[in-house]
Design a protein around this motif. Structure first.
Motif, PDB file in Angstrom:
ATOM      1  N   GLU A 131     -13.306  31.089 -45.713  1.00 42.02           N
ATOM      2  CA  GLU A 131     -13.718  29.583 -45.457  1.00 42.02           C
ATOM      3  C   GLU A 131     -14.675  29.532 -46.703  1.00 42.02           C
ATOM      4  OE1 GLU A 131     -14.858  26.044 -42.713  1.00 42.02           O
ATOM      5  OE2 GLU A 131     -14.687  28.155 -41.804  1.00 42.02           O
ATOM      6  N   LYS A 139      -8.960  25.901 -52.786  1.00 38.16           N
ATOM      7  CA  LYS A 139      -8.117  26.514 -51.867  1.00 38.16           C
ATOM      8  C   LYS A 139      -7.172  27.248 -52.567  1.00 38.16           C
ATOM      9  CE  LYS A 139      -4.827  22.601 -52.058  1.00 38.16           C
ATOM     10  NZ  LYS A 139      -4.147  21.477 -51.454  1.00 38.16           N
ATOM     11  N   ARG A 357      -6.333  27.662 -37.330  1.00 43.87           N
ATOM     12  CA  ARG A 357      -5.226  26.562 -38.096  1.00 43.87           C
ATOM     13  C   ARG A 357      -6.096  25.504 -38.902  1.00 43.87           C
ATOM     14  NH1 ARG A 357      -2.999  27.279 -32.901  1.00 43.87           N
ATOM     15  NH2 ARG A 357      -4.523  25.518 -31.737  1.00 43.87           N
ATOM     16  N   ALA A 358      -7.085  25.422 -38.294  1.00 44.31           N
ATOM     17  CA  ALA A 358      -8.055  24.498 -39.159  1.00 44.31           C
ATOM     18  C   ALA A 358      -8.279  25.057 -40.466  1.00 44.31           C
ATOM     19  CB  ALA A 358      -9.270  24.203 -38.397  1.00 44.31           C
ATOM     20  N   MET A 360      -6.458  27.037 -42.178  1.00 43.04           N
ATOM     21  CA  MET A 360      -5.215  27.103 -42.740  1.00 43.04           C
ATOM     22  C   MET A 360      -4.965  25.556 -43.421  1.00 43.04           C
ATOM     23  SD  MET A 360      -3.926  30.142 -42.819  1.00 43.04           S
ATOM     24  CE  MET A 360      -5.541  30.636 -43.138  1.00 43.04           C
ATOM     25  N   ARG A 361      -5.324  24.685 -42.934  1.00 41.91           N
ATOM     26  CA  ARG A 361      -5.113  23.287 -43.293  1.00 41.91           C
ATOM     27  C   ARG A 361      -6.085  23.012 -44.343  1.00 41.91           C
ATOM     28  NH1 ARG A 361      -4.747  22.073 -37.496  1.00 41.91           N
ATOM     29  NH2 ARG A 361      -6.897  21.567 -37.386  1.00 41.91           N
ATOM     30  N   LYS A 362      -7.201  23.579 -44.330  1.00 40.87           N
ATOM     31  CA  LYS A 362      -8.081  23.738 -45.485  1.00 40.87           C
ATOM     32  C   LYS A 362      -7.545  24.122 -46.876  1.00 40.87           C
ATOM     33  CE  LYS A 362     -12.637  23.784 -44.985  1.00 40.87           C
ATOM     34  NZ  LYS A 362     -14.087  24.236 -44.605  1.00 40.87           N
ATOM     35  N   GLY A 364      -4.392  24.312 -47.372  1.00 39.85           N
ATOM     36  CA  GLY A 364      -3.144  23.876 -47.645  1.00 39.85           C
ATOM     37  C   GLY A 364      -1.880  24.425 -47.042  1.00 39.85           C
ATOM     38  N   GLU A 366       0.041  24.569 -43.480  1.00 41.05           N
ATOM     39  CA  GLU A 366       0.190  23.896 -42.261  1.00 41.05           C
ATOM     40  C   GLU A 366       0.429  24.697 -41.046  1.00 41.05           C
ATOM     41  OE1 GLU A 366      -0.732  20.974 -41.677  1.00 41.05           O
ATOM     42  OE2 GLU A 366      -1.305  20.653 -43.688  1.00 41.05           O
ATOM     43  N   GLU A 367       0.872  25.983 -41.061  1.00 42.05           N
ATOM     44  CA  GLU A 367       1.353  26.620 -40.433  1.00 42.05           C
ATOM     45  C   GLU A 367       0.795  28.073 -40.481  1.00 42.05           C
ATOM     46  OE1 GLU A 367       5.674  27.130 -39.553  1.00 42.05           O
ATOM     47  OE2 GLU A 367       5.807  24.748 -39.459  1.00 42.05           O
TER      48      GLU A 367
END
Length: 368
Positions: A131, A139, A357-358, A360-362, A364, A366-367
């Motif tokens: 992170e 990213k 999950r948060a 991974m969304r950062k 880009g 989604e899963e």
């Protein structure tokens, strides 16, 4: 199908001239890479380049001529762009500042291979290194960054004792490239695709190494140590799964391998911290005379925040935190652990994965 042929020898910048950064620079230089080792200390840079020895770490060891020191200023952008590999070997707490300074020198379209060997959790944010990379470098760079961890004492690496490590990345191709950078008969690399689990395992095992040192400092013996390592592994896995890591990662070299090593050797810095605390010294006394960084001390603080947020039972980690930061008596903490109610031995959380999950969304993705 990934290639199995070795990658060509390249130019490697090792950022950090401490114990582990120095031993990896030595290994890579001996593997015929051209290695530059950066240090903030001008005197270290000058001494190293004159004597091919590090005056502070691994004293007496003569480094190969393929390794030279640079610094104290960070290398300029043109130098960075000539590097094939950037290897980060500084404490986690200083990583965000360093990456922020380096970011303008990175070619986003064609960055060098980034390899991180630090083990810890950023205390101000509770962030893992993945992170921190996303926050500072974006990213795209984070998604191809690679992470190395495993049972690997520096003094044994420089003596070419057989060593095996885990290397993980969200990019299988980059994990393979990083493995080729390091892989030798005496330094075997095993690839994985769970950098979150690898990071958590590498960070958390330092907390349990402190607990193991405390145990010996209190006079407990082998039965206790074996039990503590096993229950520590169970606790690590439970925290990791709640975070969103693959539970199998905790059975890897980066998981149980590194945990066993640091919990059972008096040469472990984190174990030493715990041992001295168990003998009755204060944390301030220990840190003033330790002579090197024990990342488990700061990691304990970040781990406590994560455990509280996830609402995961972690009695050993909590006891270490209370001993380090709340002034609790180590012997009384040990007695309180022994008097806990009986529980089911193996139990993973049913709800899991929100932090991963948060993240991974950062990135880009989604899963998970």
């Amino acid at each position: 199908m990934p290639s199995t042929s070795p990658s060509p020898k390249g130019k490697v910048l090792v950022l950090g001239a401490g114990n582990f950064g120095s031993c990896l620079a030595d290994h890579l230089g001996d593997s015929e890479h051209e290695v530059f080792m950066w240090s903030r200390e001008k005197s270290l840079v000058e001494y190293f380049n004159e004597h091919h020895k590090n005056p502070q770490y691994l004293k007496g060891h003569c480094f190969p001529r393929t390794v030279c020191a640079v610094g104290p200023d960070l290398p300029e952008a043109e130098f960075i762009k000539r590097m094939d590999v950037l290897l980060f070997a500084i404490p986690t707490q200083g990583l965000r500042v360093l990456l922020t300074k380096l970011r303008p020198s990175l070619d986003e379209a064609n960055p060098p291979l980034l390899i991180f060997v630090n083990k810890g959790i950023e205390t101000d944010t509770n962030a893992l290194t993945l992170e921190i990379i996303a926050d500072t470098c974006g990213k795209d760079i984070a998604r191809v960054s690679t992470f190395l961890s495993g049972p690997s004492f520096a003094t044994e690496i420089i003596r070419r004792q057989p060593t095996m490590v885990s290397i993980a990345s969200l990019s299988e191709d980059h994990a393979e490239k990083a493995s080729h950078v390091f892989h030798q008969p005496w330094f075997r690399c095993y690839r994985g695709d769970d950098p979150i689990g690898l990071e958590l395992a590498g960070a958390l095992k330092n907390v349990y190494a402190i607990a193991s040192g405390m145990s010996e400092g209190l006079g407990f013996e082998n039965n206790t140590r074996a039990s503590l390592i096993t229950r520590g592994l169970s606790e690590m896995t439970r925290i990791g799964v709640a975070y969103g890591a693959n539970p199998l990662t905790f059975l890897s070299l980066a998981g149980v391998g590194d945990l066993f090593l640091t919990c059972s050797s008096s040469t472990s810095r984190n174990y030493t911290v715990g041992f001295r605390l168990g003998r009755g010294e204060t944390l301030e006394e220990v840190l003033q005379t330790l002579g090197s960084v024990a990342e488990g001390v700061t990691t304990t603080k970040g781990l406590k925040a994560i455990v509280d947020e996830l609402e995961v039972p972690a009695p050993i980690a909590t006891a270490v935190y209370e001993a380090l930061y709340e002034g609790r008596n180590v012997r009384e903490q040990a007695q309180a652990l022994l008097e806990l109610p009986m529980v089911k031995e193996l139990d993973l959380p049913r709800k899991s994965g929100a932090p991963a999950r948060a993240l991974m969304r950062k990135l880009g993705i989604e899963e998970v």
